[in-house]
Motif scaffolding. Structure first.
Motif, PDB file in Angstrom:
ATOM      1  N   UNK A  35       0.800  -1.221   0.000  1.00  0.00           N
ATOM      2  CA  UNK A  35       0.000   0.000   0.000  1.00  0.00           C
ATOM      3  C   UNK A  35       0.830   1.267   0.000  1.00  0.00           C
ATOM      4  N   UNK A  36       2.156   1.166  -0.080  1.00  0.00           N
ATOM      5  CA  UNK A  36       3.019   2.333  -0.184  1.00  0.00           C
ATOM      6  C   UNK A  36       2.806   2.969  -1.556  1.00  0.00           C
ATOM      7  N   UNK A  37       2.747   4.296  -1.587  1.00  0.00           N
ATOM      8  CA  UNK A  37       2.528   5.016  -2.847  1.00  0.00           C
ATOM      9  C   UNK A  37       3.809   5.753  -3.227  1.00  0.00           C
ATOM     10  N   UNK A  38       4.135   5.693  -4.501  1.00  0.00           N
ATOM     11  CA  UNK A  38       5.389   6.265  -4.985  1.00  0.00           C
ATOM     12  C   UNK A  38       5.098   7.447  -5.904  1.00  0.00           C
ATOM     13  N   UNK A  39       5.906   8.515  -5.750  1.00  0.00           N
ATOM     14  CA  UNK A  39       5.692   9.758  -6.486  1.00  0.00           C
ATOM     15  C   UNK A  39       7.004  10.301  -7.024  1.00  0.00           C
ATOM     16  N   UNK A  40       6.886  11.124  -8.042  1.00  0.00           N
ATOM     17  CA  UNK A  40       7.986  11.940  -8.534  1.00  0.00           C
ATOM     18  C   UNK A  40       7.601  13.376  -8.219  1.00  0.00           C
ATOM     19  N   UNK A  41       8.516  14.124  -7.620  1.00  0.00           N
ATOM     20  CA  UNK A  41       8.263  15.513  -7.243  1.00  0.00           C
ATOM     21  C   UNK A  41       9.263  16.395  -7.980  1.00  0.00           C
ATOM     22  N   UNK A  42       8.742  17.396  -8.684  1.00  0.00           N
ATOM     23  CA  UNK A  42       9.598  18.340  -9.414  1.00  0.00           C
ATOM     24  C   UNK A  42       9.829  19.552  -8.521  1.00  0.00           C
ATOM     25  N   UNK A  51       8.267   8.340  -1.388  1.00  0.00           N
ATOM     26  CA  UNK A  51       7.292   7.307  -1.046  1.00  0.00           C
ATOM     27  C   UNK A  51       6.411   7.839   0.077  1.00  0.00           C
ATOM     28  N   UNK A  52       5.145   7.533  -0.020  1.00  0.00           N
ATOM     29  CA  UNK A  52       4.208   7.811   1.069  1.00  0.00           C
ATOM     30  C   UNK A  52       3.849   6.443   1.630  1.00  0.00           C
ATOM     31  N   UNK A  53       4.299   6.175   2.862  1.00  0.00           N
ATOM     32  CA  UNK A  53       4.120   4.862   3.450  1.00  0.00           C
ATOM     33  C   UNK A  53       2.648   4.585   3.743  1.00  0.00           C
ATOM     34  N   UNK A  61       9.313  -2.116   4.849  1.00  0.00           N
ATOM     35  CA  UNK A  61       8.462  -2.916   3.961  1.00  0.00           C
ATOM     36  C   UNK A  61       8.353  -2.274   2.590  1.00  0.00           C
ATOM     37  N   UNK A  62       9.487  -2.093   1.947  1.00  0.00           N
ATOM     38  CA  UNK A  62       9.525  -1.588   0.576  1.00  0.00           C
ATOM     39  C   UNK A  62      10.139  -2.689  -0.274  1.00  0.00           C
ATOM     40  N   UNK A  63       9.448  -3.146  -1.315  1.00  0.00           N
ATOM     41  CA  UNK A  63      10.020  -4.185  -2.174  1.00  0.00           C
ATOM     42  C   UNK A  63      11.347  -3.711  -2.792  1.00  0.00           C
ATOM     43  N   UNK A  64      12.285  -4.647  -3.017  1.00  0.00           N
ATOM     44  CA  UNK A  64      13.597  -4.265  -3.545  1.00  0.00           C
ATOM     45  C   UNK A  64      13.537  -3.478  -4.857  1.00  0.00           C
ATOM     46  N   UNK A  65      12.621  -3.831  -5.755  1.00  0.00           N
ATOM     47  CA  UNK A  65      12.539  -3.110  -7.032  1.00  0.00           C
ATOM     48  C   UNK A  65      12.160  -1.646  -6.808  1.00  0.00           C
ATOM     49  N   UNK A  66      11.220  -1.390  -5.899  1.00  0.00           N
ATOM     50  CA  UNK A  66      10.829  -0.013  -5.610  1.00  0.00           C
ATOM     51  C   UNK A  66      11.949   0.719  -4.880  1.00  0.00           C
ATOM     52  N   UNK A  67      12.658   0.029  -3.991  1.00  0.00           N
ATOM     53  CA  UNK A  67      13.779   0.643  -3.287  1.00  0.00           C
ATOM     54  C   UNK A  67      14.853   1.065  -4.287  1.00  0.00           C
TER      55      UNK A  67
END
Length: 163
Positions: A35-42, A51-53, A61-67
């Motif tokens: 349920x962690x949400x990932x963002x790009x911030x300019x 990441x917003x946990x 608890x962040x999967x290796x690919x997302x890390x």
């Protein structure tokens, strides 16, 4: 009543975060199985990945690919198909590890059984004879005796065998 107030506070926080996200320069990239949400911030000339946990806020608890994506070790964010393939790979790996553990425990059990069999010949040839069920040759010798300065090592003389 405290639980009710906690729910109100949690919902208000989520609402304010969603409103802030609409007016910010934050772009949603993806979500993981936790349920962690990932963002790009300019930020001016800088592009940050964040990441917003999920509710529990466990950063572990962040999967290796997302890390890897967060740390800029990979250019593209992981796809859902890639994450599913990784889950299948991990499940297969867990099955293989369990099978190896079972085999290792079986080998350890057999090894313990072998060590309980008395042997007069611990050489490689003697161990092979034990495994084949052959009779050990007669060995004549003495047992070690004494302790400390009184210790006398044992000795042995193999009996004559026909060659």
């Amino acid at each position: 009543n405290a639980e009710y107030m906690g729910n109100i506070a949690r919902n208000m926080k989520k609402f304010l975060q969603s409103v802030a996200a609409r007016f910010s320069n934050k772009q949603w990239v993806g979500v993981d199985k936790f349920g962690n949400k990932y963002y790009v911030v300019q930020d001016e000339d800088l592009l940050r990945r964040t990441v917003q946990y999920a509710d529990d806020g466990d950063a572990g608890r962040i999967p290796p690919a997302w890390d890897s994506w967060l740390r800029h070790s990979r250019e593209e964010a992981p796809t859902p198909q890639e994450m599913e393939a990784e889950e299948r790979r991990l499940a297969t790996l867990a099955i293989k590890v369990a099978e190896l553990k079972r085999k290792d425990e079986e080998m350890m059990r057999k090894d313990r059984e072998m060590k309980t069999i008395p042997r007069s010949d611990t050489t490689a040839q003697g161990l092979l004879r034990d495994l084949k069920g052959e009779k050990q040759p007669d060995v004549q010798g003495t047992e070690p005796a004494g302790k400390g300065s009184e210790f006398k090592p044992g000795g042995w003389t193999p009996s004559a065998t026909k060659r």
